[in-house]
Design an enzyme around this catalytic site. Sequence first.
Site, PDB file in Angstrom:
ATOM      1  N   SER A 160       2.519   7.583   2.156  1.00 35.66           N
ATOM      2  CA  SER A 160       3.402   8.790   2.937  1.00 35.66           C
ATOM      3  C   SER A 160       3.666   8.629   4.285  1.00 35.66           C
ATOM      4  O   SER A 160       3.510   9.563   5.021  1.00 35.66           O
ATOM      5  CB  SER A 160       2.376   9.836   2.460  1.00 35.66           C
ATOM      6  N   HIS A 195       0.129  -4.735  -5.050  1.00 32.41           N
ATOM      7  CA  HIS A 195       0.361  -3.309  -4.719  1.00 32.41           C
ATOM      8  C   HIS A 195      -0.646  -2.286  -5.636  1.00 32.41           C
ATOM      9  O   HIS A 195      -0.830  -2.763  -6.727  1.00 32.41           O
ATOM     10  CB  HIS A 195       1.823  -2.452  -5.079  1.00 32.41           C
ATOM     11  N   ASN A 197       9.730   0.006   0.079  1.00 33.42           N
ATOM     12  CA  ASN A 197       9.493  -0.303  -1.199  1.00 33.42           C
ATOM     13  C   ASN A 197      10.196   0.604  -2.336  1.00 33.42           C
ATOM     14  O   ASN A 197       9.619   1.839  -2.281  1.00 33.42           O
ATOM     15  CB  ASN A 197       7.895  -0.357  -1.574  1.00 33.42           C
ATOM     16  N   GLU A 242      -2.915   0.023   2.314  1.00 32.53           N
ATOM     17  CA  GLU A 242      -2.315   1.311   1.750  1.00 32.53           C
ATOM     18  C   GLU A 242      -3.562   2.147   1.025  1.00 32.53           C
ATOM     19  O   GLU A 242      -3.818   1.893  -0.089  1.00 32.53           O
ATOM     20  CB  GLU A 242      -1.368   1.081   0.687  1.00 32.53           C
ATOM     21  N   GLU A 267      -0.185   0.097  -7.299  1.00 28.90           N
ATOM     22  CA  GLU A 267       0.473   0.458  -8.760  1.00 28.90           C
ATOM     23  C   GLU A 267       0.107  -0.600  -9.687  1.00 28.90           C
ATOM     24  O   GLU A 267       0.056  -0.367 -10.816  1.00 28.90           O
ATOM     25  CB  GLU A 267       1.716   1.080  -8.642  1.00 28.90           C
ATOM     26  N   GLY A 279       2.259   8.307  -2.189  1.00 27.11           N
ATOM     27  CA  GLY A 279       3.157   9.348  -2.862  1.00 27.11           C
ATOM     28  C   GLY A 279       2.462  10.562  -3.121  1.00 27.11           C
ATOM     29  O   GLY A 279       2.829  11.313  -3.880  1.00 27.11           O
ATOM     30  N   LYS A 307      10.278   0.772  -5.487  1.00 33.07           N
ATOM     31  CA  LYS A 307       9.533   0.748  -6.929  1.00 33.07           C
ATOM     32  C   LYS A 307      10.782   0.925  -7.665  1.00 33.07           C
ATOM     33  O   LYS A 307      11.763   0.173  -7.539  1.00 33.07           O
ATOM     34  CB  LYS A 307       8.718   2.229  -6.746  1.00 33.07           C
TER      35      LYS A 307
END
Length: 251
Positions: free
Chosen positions: A213, A95, A9, A167, A97, A173, A11
């Site tokens: 991560s 996701h 991904n 996730e 985010e 991150g 991003k």
Amino acid sequence: MRRKLLVGNWKMNRNPVEADGLAGNLRKLLSEATFADIVVAPPFLSIPAVVSRLKHSNIEVGAQNLHAEASGAFTGEISGEMLKTAGASWCIVGHSERRQLFGEDDRLVSAKVQACLRAGLRPILCVGETLAERDAGQVDAVVSRQVEAVFQKLNAEIAATVTIAYEPVWAIGTGRTASPEQAQEVHATIRGLLAKHFPAFVARTSRILYGGSVKGSNARSLLGQADVDGALVGGASLVPEDFLAIVEGAR
Ligand code: PGA
């Protein structure tokens, strides 16, 4: 057995020129990695360059998001049909985010999974708890709610084509990875949900990825868990050697 699936991904990183370069490097580096399925998800605008660079390779292309409708007055949005026509075959949906920064809720995420299916894109549904939810002992409740919101609208044949990515938000991150045992525990819960709602083949064949991560140094132990069928990789997927090390962890 379930074939491992590794998804990068990217991003909001790599413009079309940079994406072309990264895709070219990945193509060279990963050409022997035929033991697993590999997907990269560049930003929308970079998809055509990456599709073109990866043509006839062992790497497929995905998008990171889509609009729930097929077309219409939705200024600034991109439909599944457009992504499919541009050469994408997968799409990440929900996701964390998107959920946290763009207000996507379970209902919208479910509508977006439906939009993927209508467009012929293979959805990768992201689920996962925040640190506060984990500390409050709500992991199973949160993840079950997120999974069921989408799967309650699917029949068994379609359900088996949807990939789930677990996730934990606190691991994305942050450099802080779930331990292999923590990942396995939630993956087993998710597979149990599929087994509860669908005939046995759905739980047996559906792939559940771990994300948050993932690095070369922890990939093998995560991917070695019974219910971890692959990884959704953010930061490390932008560095070809790092992504290769993760893919190698699936061998
Ligand atoms: P990360 O991101 O690997 O950089 O933690 C994972 C993701 O957001 O999918």
